[in-house]
Design a protein around this motif. Structure first.
Motif, PDB file in Angstrom:
ATOM      1  N   GLY A  57       0.807  -1.208   0.000  1.00 40.39           N
ATOM      2  CA  GLY A  57       0.000   0.000   0.000  1.00 40.39           C
ATOM      3  C   GLY A  57       0.841   1.258   0.000  1.00 40.39           C
ATOM      4  O   GLY A  57       2.062   1.213  -0.194  1.00 40.39           O
ATOM      5  N   PRO A  71      -4.229   0.711   1.551  1.00 37.96           N
ATOM      6  CA  PRO A  71      -3.920  -0.542   0.850  1.00 37.96           C
ATOM      7  C   PRO A  71      -4.038  -0.382  -0.651  1.00 37.96           C
ATOM      8  O   PRO A  71      -4.909   0.354  -1.149  1.00 37.96           O
ATOM      9  CB  PRO A  71      -4.977  -1.515   1.388  1.00 37.96           C
ATOM     10  N   GLU A 455      -6.878  -5.152   3.428  1.00 38.57           N
ATOM     11  CA  GLU A 455      -5.784  -5.374   2.499  1.00 38.57           C
ATOM     12  C   GLU A 455      -6.156  -6.399   1.433  1.00 38.57           C
ATOM     13  O   GLU A 455      -5.447  -6.596   0.473  1.00 38.57           O
ATOM     14  CB  GLU A 455      -4.545  -5.851   3.250  1.00 38.57           C
TER      15      GLU A 455
END
Length: 456
Positions: A57, A71, A455
């Motif tokens: 990220g 992310p 994520e």
């Protein structure tokens, strides 16, 4: 026909604005977070099927200089000098994990080796690419210069791509772009890592923003970056750092250079930093400074910290009575002057260095703009405004500035000599909580991080 996947070199992302789907800016990119996969970068042959590092990220600086983690799965576009997100952001502050690597902070300027030849090269840039039909990104290219240390600073300043540098060539000392799999050594501990490429990516940052970058680096990288900064640039950055960071950085410099940097700082900030050092180190640095500069430091440190004398700078704009408006305007045009110090000039009898002869009064910048260039400043002096005594308490100084709508105020001793000037920024520094710089750099969010469930 295969669809080309987008590739971006990270130097193009430094400071790039981040927008939500509605077109509202939410922050700016300050770094990228990657995970070096196990077994890569330590040297030796690559295992079949090994994949390049995954880009986890971006570190994004939002309002209040808070740094958050964005992310890559929330990034919908990286194009035309901007990053577009889904609009869903976790506003908790970013804290680097042990398994994570900062691309700007830790990979740029690293010395690695070409697997094919064993030759040492310096990393100037990193190429990232988006995987087909996914929002995942990975590192796939490395832009390097042969010969170890040294960087293509001009390339970063012009924001050119490695291809524009003729990256395919392989002459000695030339820059070239190679696959991630063609280099080794990213995970090895390196002492004396350079900082030219890292600094080039942040060349346009204001000192306060660059201070934020340094604050979030490891102590090792912080020292390396400080060593690479020019004295005047480092001085400006030190003034924006928390006290602990200032002491750490100045303590790791050679004494001669530390003294030079202190001389470049505003006198009041340098005196505050010196006061934080052990007595032996403080005297050693004062001995190495120019006598006039050291005398100013000693004079400032003789006053109580939260008084006009302890807050003032000893370098206001001082003019003699026979100076003209043209002379005054020429002095306040100095780009090294802060806005507060450039807002007015102080008229004194010789000598015109603090402590001066008799203080006659001050002239505001706006008044200088309203009168002909040949007018003597002595005819424009505001002599009715009272001056501050050096022992005036901080709260009284703040009240004075508020009462008279001033951004700076003269400090005069019992004999009528000008000692210096207190500026509003220095007053605010001391009215805010002692740890306000560190709090601002970390953001107002609560300590700790929630799991990165977003994520993907």
């Amino acid at each position: 026909m295969a669809v080309a996947t987008p590739r971006v070199f990270v130097s193009h992302l430094s400071g790039v604005a981040v927008f939500d789907p509605n077109g509202d800016q939410v922050g700016r990119v300050r770094d990228l977070v990657a995970m070096l996969r196990a077994g890569r970068g330590e040297g030796g042959a690559r295992a079949a099927g090994d994949r390049p590092p995954r880009l986890l990220g971006l570190v994004v600086e939002v309002a209040g200089r808070r740094r958050i983690f964005l992310p890559m799965t929330r990034v919908t576009g990286v194009e035309s000098g901007q990053v577009i997100t889904t609009g869903v952001l976790n506003m908790r502050r970013f804290e680097q994990r042990a398994s994570e690597t900062l691309v700007f902070g830790e990979l740029l300027d690293r010395r690695v080796r070409l697997i094919e030849t064993g030759e040492e090269v310096t990393v100037l840039d990193i190429g990232i690419t988006q995987l087909p039909a996914r929002r995942d990104w990975e590192i796939d290219k490395v832009f390097v210069r042969k010969g170890g240390k040294g960087a293509l600073r001009e390339r970063f300043l012009r924001r050119e791509t490695p291809a524009a540098q003729g990256g395919g060539g392989r002459r000695t000392g030339e820059a070239l772009t190679v696959e991630w799999s063609a280099v080794t050594g990213f995970s090895l501990e390196e002492h004396g890592q350079g900082a030219e490429s890292l600094l080039a990516t942040f060349e346009q940052l204001r000192p306060a923003d660059l201070a934020g970058v340094l604050h979030h680096l490891s102590p090792k990288r912080r020292a390396e970056v400080a060593a690479a900064l020019a004295d005047d640039r480092l001085a400006d950055v030190l003034e924006e750092l928390p006290d602990d960071d200032q002491v750490e950085i100045i303590g790791k410099l050679q004494d001669e250079r530390a003294a030079d940097v202190l001389e470049e700082m505003d006198p009041d900030d340098a005196a505050d930093l010196l006061a934080e050092l052990p007595e032996e180190a403080k005297e050693r640095l004062l001995t190495l400074m120019r006598p006039a500069e050291a005398a100013d430091m000693r004079r400032l440190m003789s006053y109580e910290e939260r008084t006009a004398g302890g807050l003032m700078t000893t370098e206001p704009v001082v003019l003699r009575p026979d100076a003209t408006v043209a002379d005054a305007l020429a002095r306040v045009r100095d780009p090294d002057l802060s806005a507060a110090l450039a807002a007015q000039v102080y008229v004194c009898r010789p000598p015109d260095q603090t402590p001066t002869g008799t203080f006659l009064g001050l002239v505001h910048f706006q008044r200088l703009l309203r009168d002909p260039p040949f007018t003597l400043v002595s005819s424009l002096v505001d002599a009715d405004l009272p001056a501050l005594a050096p022992d005036t308490a901080l709260t009284e100084v703040a009240s004075y500035l508020a009462t008279y709508n001033m951004v700076a105020a003269p400090v005069v001793d019992e004999s009528g000599s000008l000692l210096g000037a207190v500026t509003v920024d220095d007053v605010l520094d001391h009215l805010l909580p002692e740890d306000w710089r560190e709090t601002e750099m970390h953001g107002a969010a609560a300590a700790g991080r929630t799991p990165r469930f977003e994520e993907g």
